[in-house]
Enzyme design. Sequence first.
Site, PDB file in Angstrom:
ATOM      1  N   LYS A 167       0.888  -1.208   0.051  1.00 20.78           N
ATOM      2  CA  LYS A 167      -0.051   0.055   0.054  1.00 20.78           C
ATOM      3  C   LYS A 167       0.828   1.338   0.092  1.00 20.78           C
ATOM      4  CE  LYS A 167      -3.874  -2.098   2.280  1.00 20.78           C
ATOM      5  NZ  LYS A 167      -3.569  -3.348   2.934  1.00 20.78           N
TER       6      LYS A 167
HETATM    7  P1  5BU Z   1      -8.973 -10.610   6.617  1.00 23.04           P
HETATM    8  O1  5BU Z   1      -7.984 -11.652   7.739  1.00 23.04           O
HETATM    9  O2  5BU Z   1      -9.499 -11.543   5.461  1.00 23.04           O
HETATM   10  O3  5BU Z   1      -9.633  -9.619   7.190  1.00 23.04           O
HETATM   11  O4  5BU Z   1      -7.576  -9.981   6.012  1.00 23.04           O
HETATM   12  C1  5BU Z   1      -7.674  -9.370   4.631  1.00 23.04           C
HETATM   13  C2  5BU Z   1      -6.490  -8.783   4.251  1.00 23.04           C
HETATM   14  O5  5BU Z   1      -6.696  -7.944   3.069  1.00 23.04           O
HETATM   15  C3  5BU Z   1      -5.579  -8.004   5.141  1.00 23.04           C
HETATM   16  O6  5BU Z   1      -4.195  -8.326   4.947  1.00 23.04           O
HETATM   17  C4  5BU Z   1      -5.919  -6.662   4.776  1.00 23.04           C
HETATM   18  O7  5BU Z   1      -4.408  -5.791   5.091  1.00 23.04           O
HETATM   19  C5  5BU Z   1      -6.187  -6.488   3.374  1.00 23.04           C
HETATM   20  N1  5BU Z   1      -6.943  -5.542   2.996  1.00 23.04           N
HETATM   21  C6  5BU Z   1      -8.294  -5.355   3.493  1.00 23.04           C
HETATM   22  O8  5BU Z   1      -8.733  -6.338   4.256  1.00 23.04           O
HETATM   23  N2  5BU Z   1      -9.137  -4.500   3.027  1.00 23.04           N
HETATM   24  C7  5BU Z   1      -8.812  -3.427   2.107  1.00 23.04           C
HETATM   25  O9  5BU Z   1      -9.428  -2.815   1.500  1.00 23.04           O
HETATM   26  C8  5BU Z   1      -7.467  -3.695   1.666  1.00 23.04           C
HETATM   27  C9  5BU Z   1      -6.469  -4.782   2.064  1.00 23.04           C
HETATM   28 BR1  5BU Z   1      -6.610  -2.341   0.428  1.00 23.04          BR
END
Ligand code: 5BU
Length: 452
Positions: free
Chosen positions: A297
């Site tokens: 990012k």
């Molecule tokens: P989760 O454990 O499924 O909630 O993780 C989601 C991943 O995707 C996590 O590494 C976030 O940093 C990443 N992410 C997100 O969740 N939402 C966003 O809008 C973005 C990245 Br950009």
Amino acid sequence: MESKKEFFLECYKLGIIKFGRFTLKSGIESPFYVDLRPLASDPKILKKLANYLLEMLPLDNFDIICGVPYAALPMATAMSLESYIPLIIKRKEAKSYGTKKLIEGIFAKGQNCLLVEDVITSGKSILETIEEVENEGIIVSDIVVVLDRQQGGREKLEAKGYKVHSLFKISEVVKILREMHYIDEDEVARIRDFVNGNQVVFEEKKRLSYEEKLEIAEHSFAKKILEIAIEKRSNLIASADFVTTKELLAFADIAGPHIVALKTHVDILNDFDEDETILPLKNLAQKHNFLLMEDRKFADIGNTQALQFSYGTFEISNWADLVTSHVIGGSKSLDCFVNVGVVAILGMSSQGALTDSHYREEALKVIENHPNVIGCVAQNEISDQLLLFTPGVHLGKKGDDKGQQYHAPEHVIRNYGTDFIIVGRGIYKSDDPELEALRYKTEGWKAYLSCL
Ligand code: 5BU
């Protein structure tokens, strides 16, 4: 008190109106969905709501208050507590034993009752309640509703001599949400059509297959990820948010066969080491045929991003196939990302994210035709020319306690046309991450096939 608009936005944040494509009980497709029940879960909001509703009414006229079951029951209760007007309760079904009463509480024939309802659509359920209340000898003259969907209910009730007071009308709400850039012009038009009783045309746009996308893809990493998707019959990217190399590598090995890419945050590793972390990770990527996507990012000027990309502890440019980048620094800030596919962040999945439709429209202009960009992270539909990556995907949960919001794979693939779902805790925090990776892969692929 705050303005009505501010109050509405506070309510809206609880998720009471959703936009998209919804099939109603009647089978009709609606461009929005209203559920005001969450309002009752926030005591401060419920109390304010009660006062807003009471403020609109000639309170001296009422002896008792009654809510239309079930959604309006907490609202009617709160109004009673705030106004000291006694509450009566209408049952949905009469008890099959005992008194068999439909109306419970203390009341007398000839008393005037204020009816409370959450949403008025056709007016049918309100009329049913009115009839049952009137059967007890109670008089109903006024109905107060939180949201008028403006689909004929008010007119129907007024024609029968009832007075309808509404706090919000869908047309007002749509205007506020458009002003705030929470919804776009297409959505506004669809809602207008729907409310006016016209059949809403949801574009039956067929999504492009991965093969078709491969034909138009220009960037080598866009081609690569599409080729892997086709070969592995997978559109799953696993997010491996581990803090130790050991866990990261073990996970990469078990999830590897099911994924098109492994998404990392290498800056959260306690023990990052090029030889110990990156070399084995690259071997695993080769062994199982997946790409490495570093969710860095970036969000700076071009010169700083160039340094962050190639120098420092992580030397991302040496090993990442894909990187995520904000586009806040403008188009030229993305020029530094060579030999990597940039996945631009257009919309974030977290509650209250500032990436509203205005931001996204402007961000899209920044990346349009940028040769380094292969796609976007977003929670909405984007053009066929770009690959769409959607995080915030979970098969069981609706969110976490830190603002993350989840949808099922099917939802994002069908509604947004997502090409690649990004799943983190749904897989790595499960009891059996390998099985879960396979489950998300299967679900994601099934949803994709059903949209072709
Ligand atoms: P989760 O454990 O499924 O909630 O993780 C989601 C991943 O995707 C996590 O590494 C976030 O940093 C990443 N992410 C997100 O969740 N939402 C966003 O809008 C973005 C990245 Br950009």
